[in-house]
Motif scaffolding. Structure first.
Motif, PDB file in Angstrom:
ATOM      1  N   GLN A  65       0.801  -1.223   0.000  1.00  0.00           N
ATOM      2  CA  GLN A  65       0.000   0.000   0.000  1.00  0.00           C
ATOM      3  C   GLN A  65       0.833   1.273   0.000  1.00  0.00           C
ATOM      4  N   HIS A  74       0.923  -9.320   4.605  1.00  0.00           N
ATOM      5  CA  HIS A  74      -0.206  -8.393   4.477  1.00  0.00           C
ATOM      6  C   HIS A  74      -0.683  -8.446   3.021  1.00  0.00           C
ATOM      7  N   ASN A 132      -1.765 -10.703   8.536  1.00  0.00           N
ATOM      8  CA  ASN A 132      -2.761  -9.643   8.721  1.00  0.00           C
ATOM      9  C   ASN A 132      -4.093 -10.167   8.156  1.00  0.00           C
ATOM     10  N   GLU A 133      -5.093 -10.300   9.031  1.00  0.00           N
ATOM     11  CA  GLU A 133      -6.475 -10.544   8.629  1.00  0.00           C
ATOM     12  C   GLU A 133      -6.654 -11.752   7.692  1.00  0.00           C
ATOM     13  N   GLU A 182      -5.091  -1.927  14.179  1.00  0.00           N
ATOM     14  CA  GLU A 182      -5.644  -0.961  13.214  1.00  0.00           C
ATOM     15  C   GLU A 182      -6.967  -0.413  13.725  1.00  0.00           C
ATOM     16  N   GLU A 232      -5.646   1.925  -1.271  1.00  0.00           N
ATOM     17  CA  GLU A 232      -6.701   1.262  -0.525  1.00  0.00           C
ATOM     18  C   GLU A 232      -7.328   0.135  -1.334  1.00  0.00           C
ATOM     19  N   TRP A 233      -6.481  -0.828  -1.719  1.00  0.00           N
ATOM     20  CA  TRP A 233      -6.913  -2.037  -2.390  1.00  0.00           C
ATOM     21  C   TRP A 233      -7.846  -1.780  -3.568  1.00  0.00           C
TER      22      TRP A 233
END
Ligand SMILES: CO[C@H](O)c1c[n+]2c([nH]1)[C@H](O)[C@@H](O)[C@H](O)[C@H]2CO
Length: 434
Positions: A18, A111, A155-156, A340, A394-395
């Motif tokens: 990012q 990530h 991450n997630e 986050e 942002e993706w």
């Protein structure tokens, strides 16, 4: 005055794809996000992470901004696509700059930027990828372990699994519920194997970051969605079991080998929690279900009423408080870090070269107060990381959504401190809020 515990870890967070840019520099190999963002129609306006915030070259300027903020810690991710290339030396330079500034590095190993070569071999649908991840983790530790304070494996995993393989809205763009559950399991296996590898190499502090959300609304659908979003990861990782209701549900979609729970259930030193907003559901026999929540036919995912951010996410600090209290009571013994929390709003640069992001200040203020309220109820919360230090890629939204404490003019790469930057600097200096 609201005062946080002594040594509370005030931080900010970013991720490699990012912010770094330099996508083809010093040997970096393509990731699934390079492939995805260069595929027409996947990312708004065809935006890619090729340049992003040019952090690969501007890291010293960005660490100076962190030092000005008074950050105690900085959460960043290491690009697996740079591992084993000359470009991996970037992390030596970044870490040295952070330590020189007295900032504690918290490094995420994954990530979302899986090397495309591994995707070509099956990616997270192939059990072997979990073993490749553990090898990468051990190699990264060998190079950087003397300077990274806390290692976060993933991450997630929910996003990688269900957004990347359920709806396909994220890379690698697979749209198959069975694939989503298979990927989820292999990601947790990867976490467990990586923790074992990191511990064997001598890592002191190891964690994983989960996106967690209270599920509001009708009781029965809320319970199911809580299982599919939260307990599907929390229970294997922290209890070593799949919850019975989730197991029965996922068995409708996949027969992937699930007997890795002993490997998955590795002791961790802290659980990273990404919180933005609750989810709202209600029973609706006409509802088609949600591709990121496979098997939710008859459940409607409801838009929040009340104030929302530029992402359309409801603003609900009380749910952060209740989430942290729940975690501390249902999964006791694991310290927590908010890895986050933040918000996108329509930021504009005014004539005086400022960004008066009053909405973001109000959002962060309310959530910091909620975090403090959770600590007052016994939550063992060790720190709070704002997403994000910088506006960034942002993706699927590209550069259209700004989450930063620092505004990035992508034409010139100029950084402009927003009002929230100054607000957060004062919070850190006071270790609390008036
Ligand atoms: C529902 O929000 C998710 O938990 C989430 C939100 N976010 C994230 N996860 C990711 O970890 C970041 O890379 C995103 O940039 C950030 C902002 O969208």
């Amino acid at each position: 005055m609201i005062i946080f515990p002594e040594g509370f870890l005030w931080g900010a967070a970013t991720a490699a794809y990012q912010i770094e840019g330099a996508a083809r520099e010093d040997g970096r190999v393509p990731s699934i996000w390079d492939t995805f963002s260069h595929t027409p129609g996947k990312v708004r306006d065809g935006h890619t992470g090729d340049v992003a915030c040019d952090h690969y070259h501007r890291y010293a300027e960005d660490v100076a901004l962190m030092r000005e903020l008074g950050l105690r810690a900085y959460r960043f991710s290491i690009a697996w696509p740079r591992f084993g290339t000359p470009g991996f030396g970037f992390y030596d330079r970044l870490l040295d700059e952070l330590l020189e500034a007295g900032i504690t590095p918290v490094a995420t190993l994954y990530h979302w930027d899986l090397p495309q070569s591994l995707q070509d071999g099956g990616g997270w649908l192939d059990r072997d990828t979990a073993y490749r991840f553990a090898e990468y983790a051990a190699g990264a530790y060998e190079r950087l372990g003397d300077r990274v304070a806390t290692w976060t494996t993933l991450n997630e995993p929910w996003v990688s699994a269900f957004v990347g393989h359920g709806s396909g809205r994220h890379a690698p763009g697979v749209g198959d519920p069975a694939a989503a559950f298979t990927a989820a399991h292999h990601l947790m296996l990867a976490h467990g194997l990586a923790v074992q590898a990191l511990r064997a190499a001598g890592a002191g502090s190891v964690s994983i970051t989960l996106n967690l959300a209270p599920i509001l609304g009708d009781e029965e659908p809320a319970r199911l969605v809580d299982g599919l979003c939260n307990r599907i990861f929390l229970d294997p990782l922290l209890r070593g079991v799949y919850p019975e209701d989730v197991l029965a549900h996922l068995r409708r979609f996949t027969d992937v080998k699930l007997d890795d729970l002993e490997t998955i259930h590795q002791p961790i030193d802290v659980l990273g929690v990404n919180y933005y907003s609750p989810k709202h559901v209600r029973t609706d026999p006409e509802a088609p279900g949600h591709p990121e929540h496979p098997g939710t036919e008859g459940i409607a995912f409801v838009d929040p009423d009340g104030p929302v951010t530029a992402m359309g996410w409801g603003i609900n600090p009380e749910c952060l408080e209740s989430l942290l209290v729940r975690l501390s009571r249902e999964y006791p013994g694991t310290p927590l870090l908010i890895t986050e929390n933040g918000a996108a709003f329509e930021d504009t640069v005014t004539g005086d070269d400022r960004v008066h992001d009053t909405d973001r200040v109000a959002f962060l203020d309310a959530h910091v107060r909620a975090a403090h309220a959770a600590i007052a109820q016994g939550a063992d919360l060790r720190g709070y990381f704002v997403w994000s230090l910088l506006d960034n890629f942002e993706w699927a939204h590209g550069y259209h959504k700004r989450f930063g404490l620092v505004y990035v003019d992508y034409e010139t790469q100029r950084r402009i401190r927003k009002d929230s930057f100054h607000w957060y600097r004062d919070v850190i200096a006071a270790n609390g809020l008036r």
